[in-house]
Design an enzyme around this catalytic site. Sequence first.
Site, mmCIF file in Angstrom:
data_model
loop_
_atom_site.group_PDB
_atom_site.id
_atom_site.type_symbol
_atom_site.label_atom_id
_atom_site.label_comp_id
_atom_site.label_asym_id
_atom_site.label_seq_id
_atom_site.Cartn_x
_atom_site.Cartn_y
_atom_site.Cartn_z
ATOM 1 N N GLY A 166 -6.814 -5.654 1.424
ATOM 2 C CA GLY A 166 -7.354 -6.801 2.490
ATOM 3 C C GLY A 166 -8.246 -7.621 1.633
ATOM 4 N N GLU A 186 -4.403 2.336 -5.285
ATOM 5 C CA GLU A 186 -4.359 1.711 -4.578
ATOM 6 C C GLU A 186 -6.320 1.067 -4.748
ATOM 7 O OE1 GLU A 186 -1.881 0.473 -0.136
ATOM 8 O OE2 GLU A 186 -3.818 1.931 0.131
ATOM 9 N N GLU A 194 -9.292 3.415 3.371
ATOM 10 C CA GLU A 194 -10.117 3.194 4.762
ATOM 11 C C GLU A 194 -10.244 4.704 5.365
ATOM 12 O OE1 GLU A 194 -7.849 -0.873 4.666
ATOM 13 O OE2 GLU A 194 -6.806 1.064 6.235
ATOM 14 N N ASN A 244 2.444 -0.146 5.450
ATOM 15 C CA ASN A 244 1.122 0.184 6.224
ATOM 16 C C ASN A 244 0.934 -0.620 7.070
ATOM 17 O OD1 ASN A 244 -0.942 1.977 7.198
ATOM 18 N ND2 ASN A 244 -2.268 1.318 5.371
ATOM 19 N N SER A 272 -2.851 -5.815 -1.612
ATOM 20 C CA SER A 272 -2.704 -7.032 -1.478
ATOM 21 C C SER A 272 -1.486 -8.164 -2.222
ATOM 22 C CB SER A 272 -4.235 -8.161 -1.742
ATOM 23 O OG SER A 272 -5.162 -7.881 -0.704
ATOM 24 N N HIS A 284 -5.878 7.318 2.146
ATOM 25 C CA HIS A 284 -5.778 6.043 2.370
ATOM 26 C C HIS A 284 -7.779 6.008 2.338
ATOM 27 C CE1 HIS A 284 -6.322 1.585 2.770
ATOM 28 N NE2 HIS A 284 -4.544 1.577 2.854
ATOM 29 N N LYS A 342 -1.736 -0.123 9.700
ATOM 30 C CA LYS A 342 -2.591 0.033 9.941
ATOM 31 C C LYS A 342 -2.694 0.207 11.245
ATOM 32 C CE LYS A 342 -3.877 -1.536 5.361
ATOM 33 N NZ LYS A 342 -5.416 -2.485 4.513
#
Length: 255
Positions: free
Chosen positions: A176, A170, A100, A13, A216, A98, A15
């Site tokens: 991150g 996730e 985010e 991914n 991560s 996701h 991003k």
Amino acid sequence: MDFSNRTPIVAGNWKMNMTRAEAKKLIEEIRPLVKDAACEVALCVPFTDLETAGAAMEGSNLKLGAQNCHWAASGAFTGEISAAMLAELGVSYVVIGHSERRQYFGETDQTVNARMKAALSCGLRVILCVGETLAQRESGQTPLVICNQVKAALDGITAAQMKEIVIAYEPVWAIGTGKTATAQQAGEVCALIRGMVQGLYNEAVADALRIQYGGSMNAKNAAELLAQYDIDGGLIGGASLKAPDFAAIVAAAKQ
């Protein structure tokens, strides 16, 4: 349970990273490193990179992925991209839900479900993301949060359509941040997801479902995480932007 029908999948991914020139260069670096992969390999790139990435992947084992799609086929949705637009570009996978998107752009369980249905209707495969925050984990809410997200996302999704879905666990607190769920923590939640899917559908659907861990995962911890019984791959963020690191994770994913 029979796991012989599950091919692991590692998806990068990217991003909001990589210009078209950078995307082409990175894919050219990745291609020879993963050409003999024992798992499926996908790269989910920014919308502006899709055409360039697709061309750079031609003749390889890499699958093209996008990072989102809208639930409507067309209309007054400025800044959005439809599933049909992605399909036209040769996209195989699309990431939906996701954290985010949920955190910064108002994504809800209901919009996740609508986006999934739109993607599936256009022949795209879905990587559905679910995960809990640190506060939710520390207060013991992880099972409830994960089950609610999975149930809502799969509302109205048929058993046949489940063949086109990958679920990525996730934990929000590990995306991150450099923090990673322990292999045991990740394995427990992935087992929970599989059990949830079995309850919603049946054992055959649950057995066939591929569940990734994201958060991560890197070249150093991939093997331990991927050795877990219910983890069938990874959704890789930062490490997917470095060809050697991404290739090491791919190498750790063995059927």
